[in-house]
Design an enzyme around this catalytic site. Structure first.
Site, PDB file in Angstrom:
ATOM      1  CD  GLU A  75      -7.018   0.066   5.902  1.00 55.19           C
ATOM      2  OE1 GLU A  75      -7.424   1.209   5.626  1.00 55.19           O
ATOM      3  OE2 GLU A  75      -5.867  -0.178   6.304  1.00 55.19           O
ATOM      4  CB  SER A 114      -5.739   7.044  14.801  1.00 58.00           C
ATOM      5  OG  SER A 114      -6.567   8.191  14.817  1.00 58.00           O
ATOM      6  CG  ASN A 115      -8.954   2.897  17.770  1.00 55.31           C
ATOM      7  OD1 ASN A 115      -8.756   2.511  16.608  1.00 55.31           O
ATOM      8  ND2 ASN A 115      -9.039   2.065  18.793  1.00 55.31           N
ATOM      9  CD  GLU A 116      -6.842   8.803  19.171  1.00 62.07           C
ATOM     10  OE1 GLU A 116      -6.476   8.134  18.175  1.00 62.07           O
ATOM     11  OE2 GLU A 116      -6.385   8.617  20.312  1.00 62.07           O
ATOM     12  CD  GLN A 134      -2.668   1.000   2.651  1.00 62.69           C
ATOM     13  OE1 GLN A 134      -2.196   0.452   3.644  1.00 62.69           O
ATOM     14  NE2 GLN A 134      -3.886   1.499   2.634  1.00 62.69           N
ATOM     15  N   GLY A 135       0.542   2.199  -0.883  1.00 55.36           N
ATOM     16  CA  GLY A 135       1.273   3.468  -0.910  1.00 55.36           C
ATOM     17  C   GLY A 135       0.332   4.635  -0.661  1.00 55.36           C
ATOM     18  CE1 TYR A 136      -4.519   3.948  -1.177  1.00 60.41           C
ATOM     19  CE2 TYR A 136      -5.929   4.672   0.608  1.00 60.41           C
ATOM     20  CZ  TYR A 136      -5.787   4.154  -0.651  1.00 60.41           C
ATOM     21  OH  TYR A 136      -6.889   3.837  -1.378  1.00 60.41           O
ATOM     22  CB  SER A 137       0.603   6.734   5.328  1.00 63.43           C
ATOM     23  OG  SER A 137      -0.626   6.342   5.852  1.00 63.43           O
TER      24      SER A 137
END
Lengths: 396, 382, 396, 382
Positions: free
Chosen positions: C244, C381-383, C126-129
């Site tokens: 995802e 993230s959960n936030e 994966q090349g997202y972040s």
């Protein structure tokens, strides 16, 4: 670093204890230890007794009739009073309006009001919050229009504690509606007997009536009863709120409640075993006990650091949050301790399932649990306190 | 696996909700609570007309015979409206006890009257069901003498006992009279029966029952030894209470979200503040976990598999109990000062949840019960 | 409402179990059950075995070589695989890029890539972040400049999982720097062997190297490897992220871990008593066990509700948070269970204080606790998930 | 009550901090950890030059004689820098054991060399101090024969044992040799003594110690029966570990706040997001409660009042242990992916806190210990 009380401090503490033993009326103490609703006359009586001793205002400087005690001595005084079951003194006069008067009031205001606060002659209450201005105090709408030597006040205040007994109220009012929200506010002292004031008690979820809504309908207030400058009230209001937060620590109350919880847990049985011996309950109790011990030190550290400051710093927000968390956790653990005995809430005659001798006691535990939900809401909600910590301490 | 409800069930839910929306406003509820009876006979009649009082009565006895899933839905609606009527006590538990345990003569005697709402019955067993907490009283005894039974003892905190026409009282048989537990239908005005009435924290009528030489005829005994069968009735009731709690939680949560959308502070709705948004997200997660367990409890509460049934019900009490505490406390907190008042309904929902936490065994006692019974290596969950 | 599996579903479940018993290689299973670091070859082997059975892509429709299973069947398949200790299939090809290709890819892309994902021939990553674009993906900076039939890609991707083994990477790149952040992004498929790509593994706090930084230095990518329209990549990216989140529930993994925790607690002693009998530990374990049972139902409810939708709804955020909370709590309880045996972390020869037979096992518990901190950070993230719940479910 | 530190104490803290700031960068620390020795002799020498190694040596023996409060401050600084040198093991615990328990001849033999840094000593007692957890091994026995002692047994997870020149090993006397517990100074290269070395989760060197017929002369025995005195040394060490944890927490917290101020996402520093602000406020509250207990532990750890000393130390381990877990986990979370990397220091601080939680008795075991000893009605806290 030395974390015991000094000989002098211990002597002071003993002196307070002896005084309490000799002077705290038994009936007042019992009502307080049973967690009964506050009786106005108890508060008045106790203030008179303290005043007679010269201890009417522990936190005031001597020049105004205070004790001149050091912060640690004041802490010890509060601690011992709470442990002994003395009713809390009313903060509205002593710890809210008085510091404002001392700092910003004129000599006439000081000379008239301060002695009457000290003696208990004047019962004060607070006119800050409004239905639309709770956490966001600056959006308050109560108007004061100048008319010669008077302000004419119209509007509504909410969350006024014990105002049904009050002689005076200090109010934030808007004197310049065209200014920015935090400008254009003034700080007025209003006689509760003035025509046009209506007090309506609010029933809370525990059934008590400790807060009120107050309506002002063209109430005429002498300009002489304005504290400080017109439109500068926000400055005085913030000064007052800083003092309010610092007085909420209440280690003594928590310690007394925890002691009571231990007694309950020693008599409540689960499977024939006292709850105090049940591992899960024990551990929760121990955790709270330790937490309170740490908090006692944290409180003293903040007091010691504040000793040379005019007003408490933002660290007071840490104390406010932690103090209320501990009190709420104790009341929660009490509720868990009594189990189904929390269910009977009001009855003409106590039912047998709650032993007659414990009825008053146990039925107050549930009421207190309900009532204590307020602790994290009032005096600046704990969310507001966390904002303060983030902005003023952590610079976020 | 199928999470959908039948059209009939959905209709039942809708019509119950409609009835309560139309006839159980905040104002009406307040009047009912402060009335001398402590419940509304008119609402009770309407429950009957809708068939709700017959939901746990077999079809051949004139009931709707809805079973646990329908009862789940109706109790959710009852929780949403925060009723104080003895629906769960009479129409669920007592009715079920009679329908399942009694003789055909007794069924004919009681069920039609329960169905029509002319009789209210309340089951009085030991307070604390199944789980690890201790019963307050455990001393009710029945002795046989001359074709009659003589009851002696006490029952603690019996919800809706002051409203009942008849009390179904469990009692240990004394040594001379047999073994096991008997269940006896006792008129509330039977000589020697005394109620110590009070109002509960959640605004309902309840009482301790004191029995001093209360005599009932032989045919007042329901079923034989009910030691093994009564728990099924109690678990059925516990599942119904769980459903009611879901209705309470649902309503409390949505009124909190609504309040945060509407309440403006610092120039914006407080629901725009991220810290409060996250709190509400956490409340929702508690609520969804609670709903899952209420479903599971309703699905299992009729099972004969006693050990698994007990595990599911303990699990439900734990998850819903924790949700009750978290969602309840946060609902008050997010309402700020308004949440502290008797005027808004939020405090009343909060108190109903508080009562839920301790009724039918506390959260903690069920957690310990669950741990004691079901923690063995190599078990794969429920 | 019917909360048991149907006879058919139980039959299906049994079929999966039999297959696993017969076909899951013992060495792979043991490494997985011991919590060892993932071995690339294990993942490849297992994908080939599944593919041979026709089960290479449980979630794909039949037309693309998938199983055509119902959502509940897919859930049961995942559950049984996790319980049996099968290595998780790589999601990057199967569950991320494949749904995008099926929906937005052209027939040539579908025909070339999908069979190779299915067979395991192509390992995708994966090349997202990017270093400056984690939670805030739309601020990504990797540039793709059109040059005839090619894009020339330059930039840096971060938090790339297992890319050191990958054959292909799907990337979000900025094709129109002048557009608003979420416009001007395109979705490219890039051959990892293309000149100009550098992969640098990042060592994590548990000592493993499961993520990488990837640099693109003027990498030439055929325009034919762009999915969908130029500058419309954000749409595809969001579609992918929805898929995802839905795949993270992992009830089976939690159940297996909880089972392992029960075994550990049965052998770890405190004062000579198995930890499993210690009231406080028992209760924590029971709480988790119940929580997981509730979560199983919650997951199935979401699956059932999503059955007729194209992509999972925002309810997937509830699953993501709860799934990771449960896994983290289990790993925390495991850590607490082994106590001081968590301290020895790496050694040539196991010390005596950790029984030789348990060394590998116990030392992996600490590593897993460290590693599992990532669960509440990655995949949104959960936030961020709570923001999604607040905005999309609660409409706040 | 006085929370201020003397000028001397403040200077000691400042100079320790300066030394570590100048000589213990992240890069230097990394090199030290991967070196064969696993610690820096050069730093150790500088500790000696600053007098830090003599902090627990009486003035008449050439030490600084700083006592618990000075040790508190130095250990805070050590925690801030996350050192892997055996300061706590050798300069605090072993030095204190020798200074307090040994004969004047032994003191002359060891203290100057400990002070100069030419000898590193490590105390090896049962892993798990005082509190309710169980010792891994509890089988070390000393037998007397011909003016010598023969030691047999094992010691678990002894921090810095691989770095030690001499190990102070506690052992139960066998029946023939007396009663109680003896403490023996054993050279690390003594025949029969074997180390099973490993690296701990927080990057320090440690070992299990295996003793097979290890013989030491009579004069290697330190003190008499140390059953009653050794706990004071261990509590002193526990207080020092608590102080170190405060340094770790301080640093971890401030680097997290710093990161949240600097890291921009969605067009603003993430520290502007209220949910994260409130999280950091909660971290600060944990930290301040932890600091209070570390102070209290330092103040009480030298007291002869064993029961109160134990209570304070258990309390400190509980409060600081909970702070360690919460602040540690949230520090990683707020750093996002970066927090997961070995490259940033945040993970290393996190792992030191993880080790803190279980060393000297776990949080849970201390909580139970505290509950067992100190929960009686009518007690007024510590």
């Amino acid at each position: 670093m030395y974390l015991n009380y000094t000989t002098e401090q211990n002597r002071f503490r003993e002196q307070v204890r002896l005084f309490l033993r000799a002077n705290l009326p038994e009936d007042i103490r019992d009502r307080s230890l049973n967690g009964e609703e506050r009786v106005a006359e108890d508060i008045r009586r106790w203030q008179r007794i303290l005043h007679a001793q010269g201890w009417g205002a522990a936190s005031w400087p001597k020049e105004f009739g205070g004790t001149g005690w050091s912060p640690i001595e004041r802490y010890l005084f509060d601690l011992e009073c709470a442990l002994a079951g003395a009713p809390p003194q009313l903060p509205f006069g002593l710890k809210m309006v008085a510091p404002v008067l001392m700092r910003f009031g004129n000599p006439r205001q000081q000379q008239y009001f301060l002695p009457r606060i000290l003696s208990g002659e004047h019962w004060w209450c607070q006119g800050y919050s409004e239905p639309g201005a709770g956490s966001d105090l600056a959006s308050l709408k109560t108007r004061a229009v100048r008319d010669g030597d008077y302000y004419v006040v119209t509007g509504q205040k909410a969350w006024n504690t014990l105002g049904q007994n009050a002689d005076w109220i200090f109010c934030l009012v808007r004197t310049d509606p065209s200014a920015k929200p935090q400008r254009g506010i003034s700080f007025l002292l209003i006689d509760m007997r003035a025509p046009g004031i209506t007090v309506k008690p609010t029933t809370l979820l525990d059934g008590t009536q400790e807060v009120n809504e107050i309506w002002f309908d063209n109430v005429r207030v002498p300009v002489a009863n304005r504290v400080g400058e017109e439109n500068q009230g926000w400055t005085y209001a913030k000064y007052l709120l800083g003092h309010e937060r610092a007085n909420i620590a209440s280690v003594g109350t928590s310690r007394r409640q925890l002691r009571q919880l231990q007694r309950i847990a020693a008599t409540q049985l689960r499977h024939g075993v006292p709850l105090l011996r049940e591992p899960r309950f024990r551990a929760r109790l121990a955790q709270l006990d330790i937490e309170l011990t740490a908090f006692e030190i944290t409180t003293l550290r903040v007091i010691a650091a504040d000793e040379n400051k005019a007003a408490p710093g933002p660290e007071a927000s840490i104390l406010k949050i932690k103090a209320t968390e501990i009190l709420q956790q104790i009341s929660e653990l009490m509720l868990d301790a009594i189990g189904i005995q929390a269910l009977p809430f009001s009855a003409a005659v106590p039912p047998s399932s709650v032993p007659r001798s414990e009825w008053q006691h146990l039925s107050r535990i549930t009421a207190q649990y309900l009532n204590f939900r307020k602790l994290s809401i009032y005096g600046g909600s704990n969310e507001i306190q966390k904002n303060i910590i983030a902005h003023l301490i952590l610079d976020l | 696996m199928d999470f959908s409800f039948s059209d009939e069930q959905q209709m039942l839910l809708d019509s119950t909700r409609r009835l309560l929306t139309d006839n159980y406003s905040v104002q009406q509820r307040r009047q009912i609570i402060s009335s001398p009876e402590g419940y509304s006979r008119s609402i009770w009649r309407q429950f009957s007309e809708l068939g709700l009082l017959g939901l746990n009565i077999p079809a051949e006895e004139g009931g709707l015979e809805g079973g646990a899933i329908s009862t789940l839905l109706v109790c959710v609606a009852m929780g949403e409206a925060l009723i104080v009527e003895p629906y769960m006590s009479s129409a669920v538990m007592a009715t079920r006890a009679i329908a399942k345990l009694s003789s055909s003569a007794q069924r004919s005697e009681w069920l039609p009257r329960l169905n029509s709402g002319t009789v209210i019955a309340v089951l009085a067993h030991d307070q604390t069901n199944g789980a690890a907490a201790q019963a307050v009283f455990d001393d009710t005894v029945a002795a046989r003498s001359q074709n009659a039974w003589r009851l002696q003892g006490r029952k603690a905190i019996v919800y809706h006992a002051p409203l009942a026409d008849v009390l179904l009282i469990s009692a240990k048989l004394d040594a001379a009279s047999g073994t096991g537990t008997g269940l006896f239908a006792v008129p509330r005005d039977a000589p020697g029966l005394r109620l110590e009435a009070f109002t509960t924290v959640d605004g309902q009528r309840a009482a301790d029952i004191v029995l001093e030489n209360v005599e009932v005829p032989d045919h007042a005994r329901i079923g034989g030894d009910v030691s093994a069968t009564l728990p099924m009735v109690l678990d059925y009731g516990a599942a119904a209470l769980c459903s009611e709690a879901i209705g309470v939680l649902d309503k409390l949560f949505s009124m909190t979200v609504e309040y945060c959308r509407a309440r403006v502070q610092f120039g914006q709705p407080i629901g725009r503040f991220q810290a409060l948004q996250h709190r509400m997200a956490e409340m929702l997660m508690h609520l969804e976990q609670a709903r899952s367990m209420a479903y599971l409890a309703a699905f299992w509460c009729e099972s004969e598999e006693a050990s698994r049934r007990a595990a599911v019900l303990s699990g439900a009490k734990v998850i819903i109990g924790r949700a009750a505490r978290f969602v309840g406390q946060q609902a008050i907190q997010l309402h700020g000062g308004m949440g502290m008042t008797d005027e808004l309904m939020v405090g009343h929902y909060f108190k109903r949840l508080l009562a839920f936490e301790v009724r039918f065994g506390s959260t903690e006692s069920h957690l310990q019960e669950y741990a004691a019974r079901f923690l063995e290596p190599d078990r794969d969950g429920l």
